[in-house]
Scaffold this motif. Structure first.
Motif, mmCIF file in Angstrom:
data_model
loop_
_atom_site.group_PDB
_atom_site.id
_atom_site.type_symbol
_atom_site.label_atom_id
_atom_site.label_comp_id
_atom_site.label_asym_id
_atom_site.label_seq_id
_atom_site.Cartn_x
_atom_site.Cartn_y
_atom_site.Cartn_z
ATOM 1 N N LEU A 33 0.846 -1.187 0.000
ATOM 2 C CA LEU A 33 0.000 0.000 0.000
ATOM 3 C C LEU A 33 0.883 1.239 0.000
ATOM 4 O O LEU A 33 1.758 1.391 0.853
ATOM 5 N N TYR A 34 0.630 2.116 -0.956
ATOM 6 C CA TYR A 34 1.369 3.373 -1.086
ATOM 7 C C TYR A 34 0.493 4.523 -0.583
ATOM 8 O O TYR A 34 -0.655 4.661 -1.005
ATOM 9 N N GLY A 35 1.059 5.344 0.290
ATOM 10 C CA GLY A 35 0.324 6.504 0.776
ATOM 11 C C GLY A 35 0.563 6.737 2.252
ATOM 12 O O GLY A 35 0.912 5.815 2.997
ATOM 13 N N VAL A 36 0.376 7.979 2.681
ATOM 14 C CA VAL A 36 0.520 8.330 4.096
ATOM 15 C C VAL A 36 -0.843 8.281 4.783
ATOM 16 O O VAL A 36 -1.888 8.243 4.133
ATOM 17 N N TYR A 37 -0.811 8.281 6.107
ATOM 18 C CA TYR A 37 -2.055 8.234 6.871
ATOM 19 C C TYR A 37 -2.892 9.497 6.674
ATOM 20 O O TYR A 37 -4.123 9.432 6.717
ATOM 21 N N ARG A 38 -2.245 10.635 6.452
ATOM 22 C CA ARG A 38 -2.969 11.894 6.243
ATOM 23 C C ARG A 38 -3.384 12.002 4.776
ATOM 24 O O ARG A 38 -2.982 12.898 4.036
ATOM 25 N N SER A 39 -4.211 11.070 4.357
ATOM 26 C CA SER A 39 -4.718 11.012 2.983
ATOM 27 C C SER A 39 -5.854 10.004 2.967
ATOM 28 O O SER A 39 -6.200 9.412 3.995
ATOM 29 N N ARG A 40 -6.417 9.761 1.786
ATOM 30 C CA ARG A 40 -7.455 8.740 1.677
ATOM 31 C C ARG A 40 -6.898 7.334 1.887
ATOM 32 O O ARG A 40 -7.667 6.369 1.957
ATOM 33 N N ALA A 41 -5.592 7.215 2.026
ATOM 34 C CA ALA A 41 -5.017 5.923 2.413
ATOM 35 C C ALA A 41 -5.484 5.505 3.803
ATOM 36 O O ALA A 41 -5.365 4.334 4.183
ATOM 37 N N SER A 42 -6.032 6.459 4.581
ATOM 38 C CA SER A 42 -6.560 6.105 5.903
ATOM 39 C C SER A 42 -7.628 5.020 5.794
ATOM 40 O O SER A 42 -7.779 4.205 6.712
ATOM 41 N N ARG A 43 -8.357 4.993 4.683
ATOM 42 C CA ARG A 43 -9.433 4.000 4.527
ATOM 43 C C ARG A 43 -8.875 2.580 4.468
ATOM 44 O O ARG A 43 -9.258 1.729 5.289
ATOM 45 N N PRO A 44 -7.993 2.272 3.514
ATOM 46 C CA PRO A 44 -7.431 0.915 3.524
ATOM 47 C C PRO A 44 -6.557 0.640 4.740
ATOM 48 O O PRO A 44 -6.506 -0.507 5.209
ATOM 49 N N LEU A 45 -5.869 1.645 5.280
ATOM 50 C CA LEU A 45 -5.053 1.410 6.468
ATOM 51 C C LEU A 45 -5.923 1.021 7.660
ATOM 52 O O LEU A 45 -5.547 0.150 8.460
ATOM 53 N N TRP A 46 -7.066 1.647 7.809
ATOM 54 C CA TRP A 46 -8.006 1.251 8.863
ATOM 55 C C TRP A 46 -8.478 -0.184 8.624
ATOM 56 O O TRP A 46 -8.466 -1.019 9.539
ATOM 57 N N LEU A 47 -8.882 -0.480 7.411
ATOM 58 C CA LEU A 47 -9.365 -1.823 7.094
ATOM 59 C C LEU A 47 -8.286 -2.873 7.335
ATOM 60 O O LEU A 47 -8.564 -3.949 7.885
ATOM 61 N N LEU A 48 -7.067 -2.587 6.924
ATOM 62 C CA LEU A 48 -5.980 -3.538 7.135
ATOM 63 C C LEU A 48 -5.723 -3.752 8.616
ATOM 64 O O LEU A 48 -5.405 -4.869 9.049
ATOM 65 N N ALA A 49 -5.875 -2.714 9.415
ATOM 66 C CA ALA A 49 -5.746 -2.871 10.864
ATOM 67 C C ALA A 49 -6.870 -3.734 11.430
ATOM 68 O O ALA A 49 -6.667 -4.495 12.387
ATOM 69 N N GLU A 50 -8.055 -3.642 10.841
ATOM 70 C CA GLU A 50 -9.190 -4.452 11.285
ATOM 71 C C GLU A 50 -8.981 -5.930 10.968
ATOM 72 O O GLU A 50 -9.255 -6.802 11.798
ATOM 73 N N CYS A 51 -8.516 -6.221 9.759
ATOM 74 C CA CYS A 51 -8.483 -7.622 9.324
ATOM 75 C C CYS A 51 -7.140 -8.294 9.564
ATOM 76 O O CYS A 51 -7.042 -9.528 9.473
ATOM 77 N N GLY A 52 -6.117 -7.516 9.858
ATOM 78 C CA GLY A 52 -4.833 -8.103 10.179
ATOM 79 C C GLY A 52 -4.106 -8.728 9.007
ATOM 80 O O GLY A 52 -3.201 -9.550 9.198
ATOM 81 N N ALA A 53 -4.454 -8.353 7.789
ATOM 82 C CA ALA A 53 -3.775 -8.909 6.614
ATOM 83 C C ALA A 53 -2.342 -8.374 6.543
ATOM 84 O O ALA A 53 -2.109 -7.189 6.798
ATOM 85 N N PRO A 54 -1.376 -9.220 6.215
ATOM 86 C CA PRO A 54 0.004 -8.735 6.095
ATOM 87 C C PRO A 54 0.157 -7.830 4.874
ATOM 88 O O PRO A 54 -0.432 -8.095 3.814
ATOM 89 N N PHE A 55 0.917 -6.760 5.009
ATOM 90 C CA PHE A 55 1.133 -5.858 3.892
ATOM 91 C C PHE A 55 2.386 -5.059 4.118
ATOM 92 O O PHE A 55 2.887 -4.937 5.242
ATOM 93 N N THR A 56 2.906 -4.509 3.036
ATOM 94 C CA THR A 56 4.028 -3.583 3.107
ATOM 95 C C THR A 56 3.490 -2.181 2.911
ATOM 96 O O THR A 56 2.723 -1.932 1.982
ATOM 97 N N HIS A 57 3.894 -1.272 3.778
ATOM 98 C CA HIS A 57 3.423 0.109 3.699
ATOM 99 C C HIS A 57 4.550 0.987 3.178
ATOM 100 O O HIS A 57 5.627 1.057 3.780
ATOM 101 N N VAL A 58 4.303 1.665 2.059
ATOM 102 C CA VAL A 58 5.258 2.607 1.489
ATOM 103 C C VAL A 58 4.668 3.998 1.679
ATOM 104 O O VAL A 58 3.710 4.373 0.991
#
Length: 219
Positions: A4-29
């Motif tokens: 996932l590419y993007g910072v938390y202060r952006s619409r990346a907050s949506r997938p970042l929240w979801l990824l925190a909910e489901c615990g799927a492994p990912f690389t954050h750039v």
């Protein structure tokens, strides 16, 4: 592996929240928006939406972007829908009707809520809310929101969540669009069921973790 590419202060907050909910492994750039880098030197040393390396990923120069193997997605709602279907379990659709409803609420939020909510946020952040023109702008944006908020209020008057009597990706997408208007307390008070639902969404540990990471980022 998801990237996932993007910072938390952006619409990346949506997938970042979801990824925190489901615990799927990912690389954050953490790709930052170019407009936030006033220093030309910082643009040379920081990965941003105008960087040549990122434009290879998304030629539109926008975040978030997601890669999953050979799959590339560059719209936040498409990203959350994909993550929810593949990794979300109960956060995602369990059948075709649920998928249709989750898509409906997500698109409803993006088309009916997000733009006027962002107008409210921009006005509140301007620091000049006492000016007549700012008050007028708030009033116009709030009026634009009342029709979709009445729709939400009607739905949530008898339900805790948007789809399937459980918290899902539809709640994440809709809550993140409405969050932009959350600072307009008088407007939110007009819709108590919707406001209570938003508070339930944001009380979740995964949202709290996402929000703490967002606040830790430089403004």
């Amino acid at each position: 592996m998801l990237t996932l590419y993007g910072v938390y202060r952006s619409r990346a907050s949506r997938p970042l929240w979801l990824l925190a909910e489901c615990g799927a492994p990912f690389t954050h750039v953490p790709v930052i928006q170019t407009y936030r880098l006033a220093d030309p030197q910082a643009r040379e040393t920081t990965l941003h939406t105008g960087s040549a390396a990122f434009l290879v990923v998304n030629p539109m120069g926008q975040i978030p972007a997601l890669t999953d193997g050979d799959l590339l997605l560059t719209e936040s709602l498409a990203i959350t829908a994909h993550i929810a279907r593949r990794f979300g379990g109960a956060l995602g659709p369990q059948d075709e009707p649920e998928q249709a409803l989750m898509e409906q609420w997500s698109l409803f939020a993006a088309t009916g809520i997000e733009t006027p909510a962002l107008e409210i946020l921009a006005t509140l952040q301007s620091g000049a809310t006492s000016l007549p023109e700012s008050q007028a702008a708030l009033a116009v944006a709030a009026e634009k929101l009342r029709r979709p908020l009445r729709r939400l209020e009607q739905h949530l008057a008898a339900k805790d969540w948007l789809v399937g009597d459980r918290f899902t990706v539809a709640d994440i997408n809709t809550a993140e669009c409405l969050r932009y208007a959350q600072g307009h307390a008088p407007l939110m008070a007009e819709f108590p069921a919707t406001n209570a639902w938003l508070q339930r969404c944001q009380a979740r540990p995964a949202f709290q973790a996402m929000w703490a990471a967002r606040l830790a980022e430089p403004e």
